[in-house]
Scaffold this motif. Structure first.
Motif, short mmCIF file in Angstrom:
data_model
loop_
_atom_site.label_atom_id
_atom_site.label_comp_id
_atom_site.label_asym_id
_atom_site.label_seq_id
_atom_site.Cartn_x
_atom_site.Cartn_y
_atom_site.Cartn_z
N TRP A 175 0.84 -1.20 0.00
CA TRP A 175 0.00 0.00 0.00
C TRP A 175 0.87 1.24 0.00
O TRP A 175 2.08 1.17 0.26
N ILE A 176 0.23 2.37 -0.32
CA ILE A 176 0.94 3.64 -0.40
C ILE A 176 0.95 4.28 0.98
O ILE A 176 -0.10 4.43 1.62
N LEU A 177 2.13 4.68 1.44
CA LEU A 177 2.24 5.34 2.74
C LEU A 177 1.80 6.80 2.64
O LEU A 177 1.99 7.44 1.59
N THR A 178 1.28 7.31 3.71
CA THR A 178 0.79 8.69 3.72
C THR A 178 1.87 9.69 3.33
O THR A 178 1.64 10.62 2.59
N GLY A 179 3.06 9.47 3.84
CA GLY A 179 4.15 10.39 3.55
C GLY A 179 4.88 10.11 2.25
O GLY A 179 5.88 10.76 1.94
N GLY A 180 4.37 9.15 1.51
CA GLY A 180 5.03 8.78 0.26
C GLY A 180 5.73 7.45 0.39
O GLY A 180 6.11 7.04 1.48
N GLY A 181 5.92 6.80 -0.72
CA GLY A 181 6.55 5.48 -0.71
C GLY A 181 5.53 4.39 -0.51
O GLY A 181 4.37 4.63 -0.22
N ASN A 182 6.01 3.16 -0.69
CA ASN A 182 5.14 1.99 -0.56
C ASN A 182 5.61 1.14 0.61
O ASN A 182 6.76 1.20 1.03
N LYS A 183 4.69 0.33 1.12
CA LYS A 183 5.01 -0.62 2.17
C LYS A 183 4.48 -1.98 1.76
O LYS A 183 3.32 -2.10 1.35
N GLU B 297 9.97 -10.74 5.48
CA GLU B 297 9.95 -9.27 5.53
C GLU B 297 10.78 -8.71 4.37
O GLU B 297 11.87 -9.21 4.11
N LEU B 298 10.28 -7.67 3.74
CA LEU B 298 11.07 -6.95 2.75
C LEU B 298 11.89 -5.90 3.49
O LEU B 298 11.33 -5.05 4.17
N LEU B 299 13.20 -5.94 3.36
CA LEU B 299 14.05 -4.99 4.06
C LEU B 299 14.28 -3.73 3.23
O LEU B 299 14.11 -2.61 3.71
N ILE B 300 14.68 -3.91 1.98
CA ILE B 300 15.01 -2.77 1.15
C ILE B 300 14.89 -3.16 -0.31
O ILE B 300 15.04 -4.33 -0.68
N TYR B 301 14.61 -2.16 -1.13
CA TYR B 301 14.43 -2.35 -2.56
C TYR B 301 15.24 -1.29 -3.31
O TYR B 301 15.15 -0.11 -2.98
N PHE B 302 16.05 -1.73 -4.26
CA PHE B 302 16.83 -0.84 -5.12
C PHE B 302 16.27 -0.86 -6.54
O PHE B 302 15.86 -1.92 -7.02
N SER C 268 12.03 1.20 4.04
CA SER C 268 11.16 1.26 5.21
C SER C 268 11.18 -0.03 6.03
O SER C 268 10.79 -0.03 7.19
N GLY C 269 11.64 -1.10 5.44
CA GLY C 269 11.70 -2.37 6.15
C GLY C 269 12.99 -2.61 6.90
O GLY C 269 13.10 -3.58 7.65
N MET C 270 13.96 -1.74 6.74
CA MET C 270 15.24 -1.90 7.44
C MET C 270 14.97 -1.71 8.93
O MET C 270 14.49 -0.64 9.35
N PRO C 271 15.29 -2.71 9.75
CA PRO C 271 14.85 -2.69 11.15
C PRO C 271 15.42 -1.54 11.98
O PRO C 271 14.71 -0.99 12.80
N GLU C 272 16.63 -1.20 11.80
CA GLU C 272 17.23 -0.15 12.61
C GLU C 272 18.56 0.26 12.03
O GLU C 272 19.00 -0.30 11.02
N ASP C 273 19.19 1.24 12.68
CA ASP C 273 20.42 1.81 12.13
C ASP C 273 21.56 0.81 12.05
O ASP C 273 22.55 1.05 11.35
N ARG C 274 21.44 -0.29 12.71
CA ARG C 274 22.51 -1.29 12.65
C ARG C 274 22.58 -1.93 11.26
O ARG C 274 23.58 -2.54 10.90
N PHE C 275 21.49 -1.81 10.52
CA PHE C 275 21.42 -2.40 9.20
C PHE C 275 21.68 -1.33 8.14
O PHE C 275 21.14 -0.23 8.20
N SER C 276 22.49 -1.69 7.15
CA SER C 276 22.70 -0.79 6.03
C SER C 276 22.87 -1.62 4.76
O SER C 276 23.35 -2.76 4.82
#
Lengths: 113, 113
Positions: free
Chosen positions: A92-100, B44-49, B58-66
């Motif tokens: 779905w589309i997030l309110t602030g932009g982007g998808n989830k 879980e989807l972590l990140i998409y390029f 948006s799926g990246m759990p926290e700053d420890r992940f890059s």
């Protein structure tokens, strides 16, 4: 936010049909379907976009009802190779932009002789 | 084509250590995805390029992940410092674009002690 899949598990005899449902509380942009066998990577089956799509290949097809925020996966004349866990992912589309994109907990399907 | 290649296939490390997972997508694919799968949290989807640019993290759990994708044929997912709750199977997938069939790599099974 996680979609709900039903049934949680199903056992079929070879040749029987099955339907797996996926529902969301969100207004959806797309629905993804995957199949995963134990110990293996998921296999991407298809993606359906908003607009009420229906897709299929071989004997596996799916529909997406945007208004009901639901999707169904149809397995026709099941084969032993269809056994595995089926996941739906709803986007779905997030309110602030982007998808989830989030995933259901899976439906375990077993096809027996 | 060799398909999506991930390395290492298995990684055992101690809490606090840095972990780097690697992925080589299928040649010609413009989209790359990192997923994580555990029994507790599911898929879980972590990140998409897209075209080497992170579009959705948006799926990246926290700053420890890059995650990085310095070029079209290589991506890394780094965890620093690692924690036991990071133990999971990490999958990389690629596709021609986000709405096309995704091809998954075999996954990296990570165990953080």
């Amino acid at each position: 936010q996680q979609p709900v899949q039903s049934p949680q598990a199903v056992i079929l005899r070879e040749g029987e049909d099955a339907v797996i449902n996926c529902s969301s509380s969100k207004a959806l942009y797309s629905v993804h379907w995957y199949r995963q066998k134990h110990g293996e990577a998921p296999v991407f089956l298809m993606i359906l976009l908003k607009g009420g799509e229906q897709k299929g290949h071989d004997k596996i097809s799916a529909s997406f009802n945007e208004k009901k925020q639901q999707s169904s996966l149809y397995l026709t004349a099941s084969q032993l190779s269809y056994s595995g866990t089926y996941f739906c992912g709803t986007e779905w589309i997030l309110t602030g932009g982007g998808n989830k994109l989030t995933f259901g907990t899976g439906t375990q399907l077993k096809v027996e002789l | 084509d060799a398909g999506v290649i991930q390395s290492p296939r298995h990684e055992v490390t101690e809490m606090g250590q840095e972990v780097t997972l690697r992925c080589k997508p299928i040649s010609g694919h413009n989209s790359l995805f990192w997923y994580r799968q555990t029994m507790m949290r599911g898929l879980e989807l972590l990140i998409y390029f897209n075209n080497n640019v992170p579009i959705d993290d948006s799926g990246m759990p926290e700053d420890r992940f890059s995650a990085k994708m310095p070029n079209a044929s290589f991506s890394t997912l780094k965890i620093q410092p690692s924690e036991p709750r990071d133990s999971a199977v990490y999958f990389c997938a690629s596709s021609y674009n986000r709405e096309e069939t995704q091809y998954f790599g075999p996954g990296t099974r990570l165990l953080v002690l």
